[in-house]
Design an enzyme around this catalytic site. Structure first.
Site, PDB file in Angstrom:
ATOM      1  N   LYS A  99       0.977  -1.192   0.048  1.00 22.77           N
ATOM      2  CA  LYS A  99       0.025  -0.598  -0.122  1.00 22.77           C
ATOM      3  C   LYS A  99       1.230   1.079  -0.241  1.00 22.77           C
ATOM      4  O   LYS A  99       0.775   2.325  -0.698  1.00 22.77           O
ATOM      5  CB  LYS A  99      -0.723  -0.241   1.324  1.00 22.77           C
ATOM      6  CG  LYS A  99      -1.684  -1.316   1.091  1.00 22.77           C
ATOM      7  CD  LYS A  99      -3.293  -0.901   0.432  1.00 22.77           C
ATOM      8  CE  LYS A  99      -4.030  -1.852   0.541  1.00 22.77           C
ATOM      9  NZ  LYS A  99      -5.391  -2.282  -0.583  1.00 22.77           N
ATOM     10  N   GLU A 121      -9.762   5.484   3.558  1.00 22.34           N
ATOM     11  CA  GLU A 121      -9.686   4.697   3.459  1.00 22.34           C
ATOM     12  C   GLU A 121      -9.785   3.543   3.965  1.00 22.34           C
ATOM     13  O   GLU A 121      -8.393   2.878   3.342  1.00 22.34           O
ATOM     14  CB  GLU A 121     -11.344   4.394   3.028  1.00 22.34           C
ATOM     15  CG  GLU A 121     -11.245   2.442   1.649  1.00 22.34           C
ATOM     16  CD  GLU A 121      -9.900   3.782   0.606  1.00 22.34           C
ATOM     17  OE1 GLU A 121      -9.930   5.124   0.489  1.00 22.34           O
ATOM     18  OE2 GLU A 121      -9.395   2.667  -0.176  1.00 22.34           O
ATOM     19  N   SER A 382       1.753  -9.489  -0.807  1.00 17.86           N
ATOM     20  CA  SER A 382       2.177  -8.261  -1.545  1.00 17.86           C
ATOM     21  C   SER A 382       1.793  -7.771   0.734  1.00 17.86           C
ATOM     22  O   SER A 382       1.627  -6.626   0.662  1.00 17.86           O
ATOM     23  CB  SER A 382       0.255  -8.431  -0.571  1.00 17.86           C
ATOM     24  OG  SER A 382      -0.589  -8.866  -0.330  1.00 17.86           O
TER      25      SER A 382
HETATM   26  C1  LIG Z   1      -1.695  -6.561   3.030  1.00 18.75           C
HETATM   27  C2  LIG Z   1      -2.469  -6.337   1.775  1.00 18.75           C
HETATM   28  N1  LIG Z   1      -3.170  -7.552   0.133  1.00 18.75           N
HETATM   29  C3  LIG Z   1      -3.831  -7.182  -0.169  1.00 18.75           C
HETATM   30  C4  LIG Z   1      -5.192  -6.375  -0.215  1.00 18.75           C
HETATM   31  C5  LIG Z   1      -5.839  -5.848  -0.797  1.00 18.75           C
HETATM   32  O1  LIG Z   1      -5.516  -5.022  -1.617  1.00 18.75           O
HETATM   33  P1  LIG Z   1      -5.229  -4.982  -3.027  1.00 18.75           P
HETATM   34  O2  LIG Z   1      -6.279  -5.910  -4.192  1.00 18.75           O
HETATM   35  O3  LIG Z   1      -5.896  -2.909  -3.745  1.00 18.75           O
HETATM   36  O4  LIG Z   1      -3.526  -4.960  -3.951  1.00 18.75           O
HETATM   37  C6  LIG Z   1      -4.575  -5.629   1.333  1.00 18.75           C
HETATM   38  C7  LIG Z   1      -5.889  -4.201   1.497  1.00 18.75           C
HETATM   39  O5  LIG Z   1      -5.512  -3.453   2.465  1.00 18.75           O
HETATM   40  C8  LIG Z   1      -3.725  -5.708   2.168  1.00 18.75           C
HETATM   41  O6  LIG Z   1      -3.254  -5.576   2.965  1.00 18.75           O
END
Ligand SMILES: Cc1ncc(COP(=O)(O)O)c(C=O)c1O
Length: 396
Positions: A99, A121, A382
């Site tokens: 993020k 948000e 992620s």
């Molecule tokens: C660690 C992590 N991975 C994935 C996501 C999903 O978001 P996005 O689909 O925008 O990557 C989030 C959302 O809060 C997150 O905190």
């Protein structure tokens, strides 16, 4: 060559018209927000073409966030699964998830636009923490909207945001999760457009957000592409896998590989599977696949991972799915918890429950032959799992 590979190339993918990805995207906002969205679009278009802005972003990502993040071979899990699994380590960034890439881009943009306050948000709290962090770094104020239910399951992140100086407003309407936090943040932006920038956390929302957020997140895919090119004899992996909530880490990852033969796979939560179980509709200012009933009422999503607990998906993913260029699959909460434990035990990595969706699908697909033995898989991890320890402790 598949249709998608001809029609979509990494660099031509500025959406047409008012942010259209095929029939998806667009800008469905109250009239009072149209000038604000137009101003963001103008500012981003100029900034993205400005080498000074790009150099500053690159510098901050390197000295503050810790980019480039490594591409780590998951040696023991690979051996168990009979594949070659590489992990793109967004969990190692400052604040612990992808993020921050998007947030720093938008915070620098907001400063360039003369705004001194960020609105955000958040679901899992990672985007809220990243926004509060960027605001502290640049001397800005932050207000974060978070569903009350998420403030309960992500108490650690609520405390982190407050320590960083953010105001956190629990949202008590609807399902008290991410969908309601988004609605409240958009509503609040209407009243505060003069001095505030809406720092939206995923590749969704009204134009230009889906495009802008993907561009800020493409650093993941671009880095991973270069890392694969130097470490793999084939140059590119056979599969590129990422979890999909609103879709930002997946959009940024896919952007680096969309013009390669790699199979792109987005993994949705079974209870928040807008592509797999949704239909076309409008939510939070954009048209895409959404979970809705026969009257167009948005349904509640459910996932053990609060960042995937969202009944819509970014418009680019709906488009890539229609083109057949990316495929979207689902995993359930039980598979996710099992995958989290397995990655921890085999690789010493406690990943976020969101990221564990991608891991869970790879484990299943390697087991049933969907991923053939010996194939190379590049998976975007992620985020890190500290925020989810309370949830996992309760389960065990
Ligand atoms: C660690 C992590 N991975 C994935 C996501 C999903 O978001 P996005 O689909 O925008 O990557 C989030 C959302 O809060 C997150 O905190």
């Amino acid at each position: 060559m598949r249709v998608g590979q001809q029609a979509v190339t990494a660099d031509s993918r500025r959406p047409a018209g008012l942010g259209r990805f095929g029939e998806y995207g667009g800008r469905f906002v109250p009239e009072s927000l149209v000038p604000a969205c137009e101003a963001v679009e103008r500012a981003f278009t100029e900034a993205w073409a400005d080498p000074v802005f790009r150099a500053e972003l690159h510098h901050v990502l390197s000295i503050y966030v810790g980019r480039p993040t490594p591409l780590t071979p998951a040696a023991r899990l690979s051996a168990e699964l009979g594949i070659n699994l590489l992990l793109k380590r967004e969990d190692l960034t400052h604040t612990g998830s992808h993020k921050i890439n998007n947030v720093l881009g938008q915070a620098l943009l907001a400063r360039r636009m003369g705004k001194h306050r960020l609105i955000a948000e958040t679901g899992a709290g990672q985007h809220g923490v990243a926004t509060a962090t960027a605001a502290a770094l640049l001397g800005m104020q932050t207000t974060v909207f978070m569903g009350e239910r998420d403030t309960e399951r992500q108490q650690l992140n609520v405390f982190r945001m407050k320590m960083l100086g953010a105001e956190v407003i629990p949202v008590t309407t609807g399902s008290r999760t991410l969908k309601d936090a988004c609605s409240e943040a958009l509503r609040h932006w209407v009243t505060a457009v003069e001095d505030s920038h809406y720092c939206l956390g995923s590749a969704m929302g009204p134009h230009p957000y889906p495009w802008m957020v993907r561009q800020f997140q493409r650093v993941i895919g671009d880095e991973a592409r270069t890392q694969c090119a130097s470490s793999l004899s084939t140059g590119a992996p056979d599969f590129v896998v990422a979890c999909v909530g609103g879709g930002s880490n997946a959009a940024g990852t896919f952007a680096g590989f969309v013009d390669t033969p790699a199979r792109l796979v987005g993994v949705e939560a079974a209870g928040g599977a807008a592509i797999n179980a949704g239909s076309t509709g409008v939510l939070h200012g954009f048209r895409s696949k959404v979970l809705q009933d026969e009257h167009g009422q948005i349904s509640e999503a459910h996932s053990i991972a609060p960042g995937l607990d969202y009944p819509g998906v970014g418009p680019e993913h709906a488009y890539l799915a229609d083109l057949g260029r990316a495929s979207y699959v689902t995993v359930d909460d039980a598979e996710v918890v099992a995958a989290t434990h397995r990655l921890a035990r085999t690789e010493g990595i406690l990943c976020a429950l969101e990221s564990a969706h991608a891991v869970a699908w790879v484990i299943r697909a390697a087991g049933d032959g969907t991923i053939p033995p010996g194939a190379t898989v590049m998976l975007t991890l992620s985020g890190r799992g500290d925020k989810d320890m309370a949830t996992l402790m309760e389960l065990s």
